[in-house]
Design a protein around this motif. Structure first.
Motif, short mmCIF file in Angstrom:
data_model
loop_
_atom_site.label_atom_id
_atom_site.label_comp_id
_atom_site.label_asym_id
_atom_site.label_seq_id
_atom_site.Cartn_x
_atom_site.Cartn_y
_atom_site.Cartn_z
N GLU A 108 0.82 -1.22 0.00
CA GLU A 108 0.00 0.00 0.00
C GLU A 108 0.85 1.27 0.00
OE1 GLU A 108 -4.32 0.18 1.72
OE2 GLU A 108 -3.03 -0.83 3.15
N MET A 232 -4.47 11.29 -0.01
CA MET A 232 -5.07 11.03 1.29
C MET A 232 -6.58 11.18 1.23
SD MET A 232 -3.05 12.72 4.39
CE MET A 232 -1.65 13.63 3.89
N MET A 233 -7.02 12.23 0.54
CA MET A 233 -8.46 12.49 0.49
C MET A 233 -9.18 11.37 -0.24
SD MET A 233 -8.44 16.57 -0.08
CE MET A 233 -10.18 16.82 -0.32
N ILE A 234 -8.56 10.86 -1.28
CA ILE A 234 -9.18 9.73 -1.96
C ILE A 234 -9.19 8.52 -1.03
CG2 ILE A 234 -8.92 8.14 -3.88
CD1 ILE A 234 -8.00 10.32 -5.58
N GLY A 235 -8.25 8.50 -0.11
CA GLY A 235 -8.20 7.37 0.82
C GLY A 235 -7.18 6.35 0.37
N PHE A 236 -6.25 6.80 -0.44
CA PHE A 236 -5.32 5.87 -1.06
C PHE A 236 -4.00 5.85 -0.29
CE2 PHE A 236 -2.67 4.20 -4.48
CZ PHE A 236 -3.50 3.19 -4.92
N ILE A 266 -8.47 15.76 -8.12
CA ILE A 266 -8.92 14.48 -7.55
C ILE A 266 -9.43 13.56 -8.66
CG2 ILE A 266 -10.63 13.41 -6.04
CD1 ILE A 266 -10.41 15.78 -4.21
N PHE A 267 -10.19 14.14 -9.57
CA PHE A 267 -10.71 13.34 -10.68
C PHE A 267 -9.57 12.73 -11.48
CE2 PHE A 267 -12.05 12.63 -14.98
CZ PHE A 267 -13.34 12.12 -14.86
N ASP A 268 -8.60 13.58 -11.85
CA ASP A 268 -7.49 13.09 -12.66
C ASP A 268 -6.69 12.04 -11.90
OD1 ASP A 268 -8.29 14.82 -14.58
OD2 ASP A 268 -6.83 16.37 -14.09
N ASP A 270 -7.70 9.95 -9.79
CA ASP A 270 -8.34 8.65 -9.83
C ASP A 270 -8.19 7.97 -11.18
OD1 ASP A 270 -9.97 7.19 -7.75
OD2 ASP A 270 -10.93 6.71 -9.65
N GLU A 271 -8.18 8.79 -12.23
CA GLU A 271 -7.94 8.18 -13.54
C GLU A 271 -6.53 7.61 -13.62
OE1 GLU A 271 -9.06 10.74 -16.82
OE2 GLU A 271 -10.84 9.46 -16.93
N ARG A 273 -4.82 6.52 -11.19
CA ARG A 273 -4.73 5.37 -10.31
C ARG A 273 -5.01 4.07 -11.07
NH1 ARG A 273 -8.40 2.37 -7.99
NH2 ARG A 273 -10.04 3.67 -8.78
N GLN A 274 -6.05 4.13 -11.91
CA GLN A 274 -6.41 2.92 -12.63
C GLN A 274 -5.29 2.49 -13.57
OE1 GLN A 274 -10.20 4.00 -14.28
NE2 GLN A 274 -11.04 4.43 -12.27
#
Lengths: 283, 261
Positions: A108, A232-236, A266-268, A270-271, A273-274
């Motif tokens: 992690e 952190m905000m995403i929780g990652f 935040i949106f970017d 997450d993209e 992240r994938q």
């Protein structure tokens, strides 16, 4: 309070960074060094060739022809991508294991490091610091190196830290400092010194939670900080420490970021992240 | 904790120890991989019959916490923990014969609907984003949505289209619609929400956690549904699971224990 020397001695348990990655870090810090220097370094280091070629030929990159030399790889994928792969390869070992104490699962911390590095680099491009993107990438990647050693000590003192954080309003790094005598940023900076990182890299690692007021004006540190809080905000990659770090709105204001921009970041993220999770299976 | 650590050391050498020691339990919970590597499961066979309930709880938590990592699944497969646990002690003490349920991770920006009674939907690591769980006890259908941003309208339309489950507005309507499609009735459903944590001192403008919570509350007021339980705000990471068989939600706040709803 734990003996600080015990903690510092823990640095020796880390696996050293390969010379080529260390040299790239040094070059990245110097804005005036031509990119061809970095390319030369990579091309002439046989120790990383095999793993680089394996990664470049994987389905992830979907190249139409086989990459047979590092020079080929640089032409096809671009120098930036190759530099990142070399840096990731060089630092992965230390982050892979599960650090005790922070309650993170296996891998992690590593995922968090890579994602925030990636986000920081993209932000660097958007905020006119493209010429420092390798430095910012490296700093974000290594900012939590202190946690790898610190975890053991946090595990011993977790109850006390927890009380300070949840009842007394301390942030997690402040509580670490209070209970253990040192926090993961300071320890990270010590690692940097021992490994002879450049001054700027050490500076960013030491201040990546912006505890010191003067560093809030520093654009490079601000980017690393922003990438970290977004993850952190995403929780990652957060766990027992959760979101227990301080937020400094003025840092975002100084970067002319509005709420909408933050949401876009935040949106970017997450993209990314994938995409990154696929890449991490290779490195 | 020091005490527990000594246990851990002994444990590495497979010396008997007290399973009910809460320190030890905590010690192992934070080091699940270590626990497995030390072949915890051999102890299931070694005569600690009376502690089977403790063990069951331990393994379920362990499983919940780690089943998403491929490494863990590999270890589970290799060690045969699941099998030895299920076949051996579990039947002896006549505990639930239902196999340890299938865990399905609901990652960021995902929506999962299930009607499989052996399935548990789990959203790990919720930060400022929120997780909404909706369950209908009559049709035994449930869904979990894990989103991170309050409003799709602030984004370019093509972004919202690409990831509808990233936003409260688009995600929640999709979740409710999917459940109603599966036969659930609005008067039966139970809504549980968790998340919306914030970084310390986060001022109102940048407080996405708070905005996420407001968006969820507004949505449920508009649709005339009430929220049965909410665990929101604060600075901790959370985890929420929904057991489709029983409709039971577990919200775990890391470092602060768990609540069953």
């Amino acid at each position: 309070m734990t003996n600080i020397d015990d903690i510092i001695n823990g640095i020796d348990t880390l696996k050293p960074i390969p010379p080529v990655a260390a040299q790239i870090m040094a070059l990245a810090e110097d804005e005036n060094s031509p990119t061809s220097d970095i390319a030369d370094l990579i091309i002439h280091d046989p120790s990383i060739t095999a793993s680089l070629l394996k990664i470049c030929n994987s389905a992830y990159f979907g190249l139409s022809r086989k990459v047979e030399s590092v020079r080929d790889a640089i032409t096809l994928l671009g120098l930036d991508q190759i530099v990142e792969l070399v840096l990731l390869n060089g630092t992965a070992e230390n982050f892979r294991d599960e650090p005790d104490g922070y309650g993170l699962g296996e891998g992690e911390l590593w995922h968090h490091a890579v994602l925030s590095a990636h986000v920081a680099k993209v932000l660097a491009g958007n905020h006119g610091l493209a010429n420092k993107k390798h430095l910012i990438f490296t700093a974000a990647l290594l900012k939590d190196i202190g946690k790898v050693i610190m975890g053991r000590f946090v595990a011993f003192s977790y109850e006390k830290i927890n009380i300070l954080v949840h009842s007394k309003g301390y942030s997690f790094n402040e509580a670490e400092k209070e209970i253990i005598g040192m926090n993961h940023e300071e320890l990270g900076a010590q690692v940097g010194k021992k490994w002879r990182f450049g001054d700027k890299l050490i500076y960013i690692i030491r201040n990546h939670h912006m505890a010191d007021e003067t560093c809030r004006n520093d654009p490079e540190t601000a980017l690393v900080y922003l990438a970290d809080i977004v993850c952190m905000m995403i929780g990652f990659g957060t766990s027992l420490d959760g979101l227990a770090y301080r937020f400094y709105g003025e840092v975002l204001d100084r970067m002319n970021l509005t709420e909408k921009d933050l949401q876009n970041v935040i949106f970017d993220t997450d993209e990314h992240r994938q995409k990154i999770e696929k890449l991490l299976n290779l490195v | 904790m020091r005490n527990a650590c000594e246990h851990g050391y002994l444990f590495g050498k497979r010396t008997p120890f007290d399973w009910e020691d809460p320190d030890l339990f905590k010690f192992l919970m934070y080091r699940p991989i270590l626990a497995i590597r030390c072949r915890i499961y051999t102890l299931i066979y070694s005569g600690c019959q009376k502690n089977v309930l403790v063990l069951k709880r331990f393994f379920l938590q362990l499983y919940t916490r780690l089943c998403r990592t491929s490494v863990f699944q590999k270890i589970i497969m290799e060690s045969g923990i699941k099998n030895s646990f299920k076949d051996h002690q579990m039947q002896d003490v006549n505990l639930s014969r239902r196999p340890i349920s299938v865990m399905t991770a609901v990652n960021f920006c995902e929506l999962k609907i299930s009607q499989n009674p052996n399935e548990t939907l789990v959203a790990f690591s919720i930060g400022s984003g929120m997780v909404v769980s909706i369950y209908d006890p009559v049709t035994k259908a449930g869904g979990v949505l894990n989103f991170v941003l309050p409003e799709s309208l602030t984004m370019l339309p093509e972004k919202a289209e690409r990831h509808p489950y990233m936003f409260a507005d688009t995600g929640l309507s999709a979740l409710l619609e999917a459940l109603l499609d599966s036969g659930a009735k609005t008067e039966n459903i139970k809504v549980v929400i968790a998340g919306g944590a914030q970084i310390m001192d986060q001022n109102a403008e940048f407080n996405i956690g708070l905005k996420n919570h407001q968006a969820v509350t507004a949505f449920f007021i508009n649709t005339n549904l009430s929220i049965a339980h909410e665990d929101i705000g604060g600075i901790s990471r959370r985890m929420l699971s929904l057991d489709i068989g029983s409709g039971c939600n577990v919200i775990q706040t890391l470092g602060r224990g768990e609540v069953q709803v």
